[in-house]
Design an enzyme around this catalytic site. Sequence first.
Site, PDB file in Angstrom:
ATOM      1  CG  ASP A 276      -0.540  -0.114   2.539  1.00 42.30           C
ATOM      2  OD1 ASP A 276       0.666  -0.376   2.735  1.00 42.30           O
ATOM      3  OD2 ASP A 276      -1.358   0.052   3.475  1.00 42.30           O
TER       4      ASP A 276
ATOM      5  CB  SER B 159     -12.704   1.721  26.294  1.00 38.98           C
ATOM      6  OG  SER B 159     -12.512   0.325  26.131  1.00 38.98           O
TER       7      SER B 159
ATOM      8  N   GLY C 183      -3.863  -8.317  14.754  1.00 37.86           N
ATOM      9  CA  GLY C 183      -3.534  -7.671  13.483  1.00 37.86           C
ATOM     10  C   GLY C 183      -4.770  -7.368  12.656  1.00 37.86           C
TER      11      GLY C 183
ATOM     12  CB  SER D 133      -6.874  -2.688  11.288  1.00 43.61           C
ATOM     13  OG  SER D 133      -5.788  -2.969  10.503  1.00 43.61           O
TER      14      SER D 133
ATOM     15  CB  SER E  45      -5.243   1.521  16.042  1.00 50.67           C
ATOM     16  OG  SER E  45      -4.518   1.124  14.909  1.00 50.67           O
TER      17      SER E  45
ATOM     18  CD  GLU F 124      -2.405   3.589  13.204  1.00 52.06           C
ATOM     19  OE1 GLU F 124      -2.016   2.709  13.965  1.00 52.06           O
ATOM     20  OE2 GLU F 124      -3.609   3.873  13.050  1.00 52.06           O
TER      21      GLU F 124
ATOM     22  CG  ASP G  67      -4.603  -1.411   8.079  1.00 54.16           C
ATOM     23  OD1 ASP G  67      -4.477  -2.183   7.118  1.00 54.16           O
ATOM     24  OD2 ASP G  67      -3.767  -1.335   8.994  1.00 54.16           O
TER      25      ASP G  67
HETATM   26  C1  GLA Z   1      -0.062  -2.602   8.442  1.00 62.35           C
HETATM   27  C2  GLA Z   1      -0.337  -1.205   7.915  1.00 62.35           C
HETATM   28  C3  GLA Z   1      -0.900  -1.235   6.491  1.00 62.35           C
HETATM   29  C4  GLA Z   1      -0.065  -2.125   5.588  1.00 62.35           C
HETATM   30  C5  GLA Z   1       0.217  -3.461   6.266  1.00 62.35           C
HETATM   31  C6  GLA Z   1       1.165  -4.304   5.464  1.00 62.35           C
HETATM   32  O1  GLA Z   1      -1.280  -3.284   8.628  1.00 62.35           O
HETATM   33  O2  GLA Z   1      -1.257  -0.541   8.760  1.00 62.35           O
HETATM   34  O3  GLA Z   1      -0.985   0.072   5.980  1.00 62.35           O
HETATM   35  O4  GLA Z   1       1.110  -1.486   5.204  1.00 62.35           O
HETATM   36  O5  GLA Z   1       0.763  -3.310   7.549  1.00 62.35           O
HETATM   37  O6  GLA Z   1       0.569  -4.657   4.253  1.00 62.35           O
END
Ligand code: GLA
Length: 381
Positions: free
Chosen positions: A34, A66, A122, A124, A126, A158, A169
């Site tokens: 990305d 939260s 992992g 996301s 956040s 971020e 994300d």
């Molecule tokens: C994290 C980052 C994304 C992307 C991935 C790897 O999740 O937040 O922007 O770069 O790593 O693909």
Amino acid sequence: MPLRLKQDHETRFGPVDYEVYSPGRINLIGEHTDYNGGLVLPAAIDKGIHFYFSFPAGFRQFELYSENLNDRQTFSRETGPLPAENWAKYLQALIELLKKEEKIEVPGFQVSLSGNIPAGGGLSSSAALSAGFLTAINHHLSTGWTAQKMARLAQYTEHQIGARVGIMDPYAILAGKPGYFVLIDCYKNEHRLIQAHFEDYVLLLADTGITHDLADSEYNQRRAACEKTLECVRTFRKAESVSHITWSDLDVLRHKFPEVSVTETEYVLEENLRVREAVKAIGKNQWETVGQMMYLSHEGLQYKYRVSCPELDFLVKTARESGLVAGSRMMGGGFGGSTINLLKEADLKEYQEIASSAYQQEYQRIPRFFSVHPAGGATIL
Ligand code: GLA
């Protein structure tokens, strides 16, 4: 859960103005492409965060609760930077960014939130948090931001906090649709929805339970390595992004700049091709081909981009050797987190047993498993 959270919010803060939902994301393929102007194929998932917002007139503070953390935080515009471990820092960074970049003074508000995105996997959480705040602010101020615009703002938020992440994300979280992957061209900042007819296949995440302390710094280093390659190519040719570098550029580069590492860029170019192959295969319901692309993606991440870790490699190897999994790869930034696995629903149970006992034997712990489905994106409810 949402109803109780709403009642608690009313007791804690007062009448609710907006209810927002913001999901986590998976990424089928297209990793570390990305921020290199490449292609990614993520999806919003059926796990996310519920928010209740109140915007009392004239209110000048930001109050957050939260449910997951059972923690309440308050800050105002005058508050200095919140410590790194304070989860309210995402909102603080976002409020500051909107002021600086968009000249928008976000009015104070109160928010209660509760989510079921597995922490540390992992997925996301956040970005889901930032996307949820942005969805409410966009609605309240009638700013008319598109998903792309909000994704950019979430990405820059971020950046204020840690890794120089790409746009994938928040973009997937904001643009997701039930049953679809989101094919994002991160150079053009455009997307196309790719419908997935899974038939008897399912997606299963296997969480290593590992989080790597150096993840942010390694991430920024890989990004810098790719930027260095681009900078060198630009000494002899105009290339728009790392993904616009050609194989013949790399030949020139090897001669002109022998000290510069090109394996990261090789990986990016190959991964972009794999995303294209996977999209074609999804269109023809050829899930075995999608799976092969996933295994190849992992190999690239393991050996060329070097963002995997032994636990992730072990789970991918176990998946391959079980003969039950069409495709498996590490997902997200790497150095821990989850693998994403494509397999037949009928084999789910057997595979989880195999992977659990192998992982237990090797690492004395059991991975957490989550079935996930492409689902709708962040929205006002
Ligand atoms: C994290 C980052 C994304 C992307 C991935 C790897 O999740 O937040 O922007 O770069 O790593 O693909």
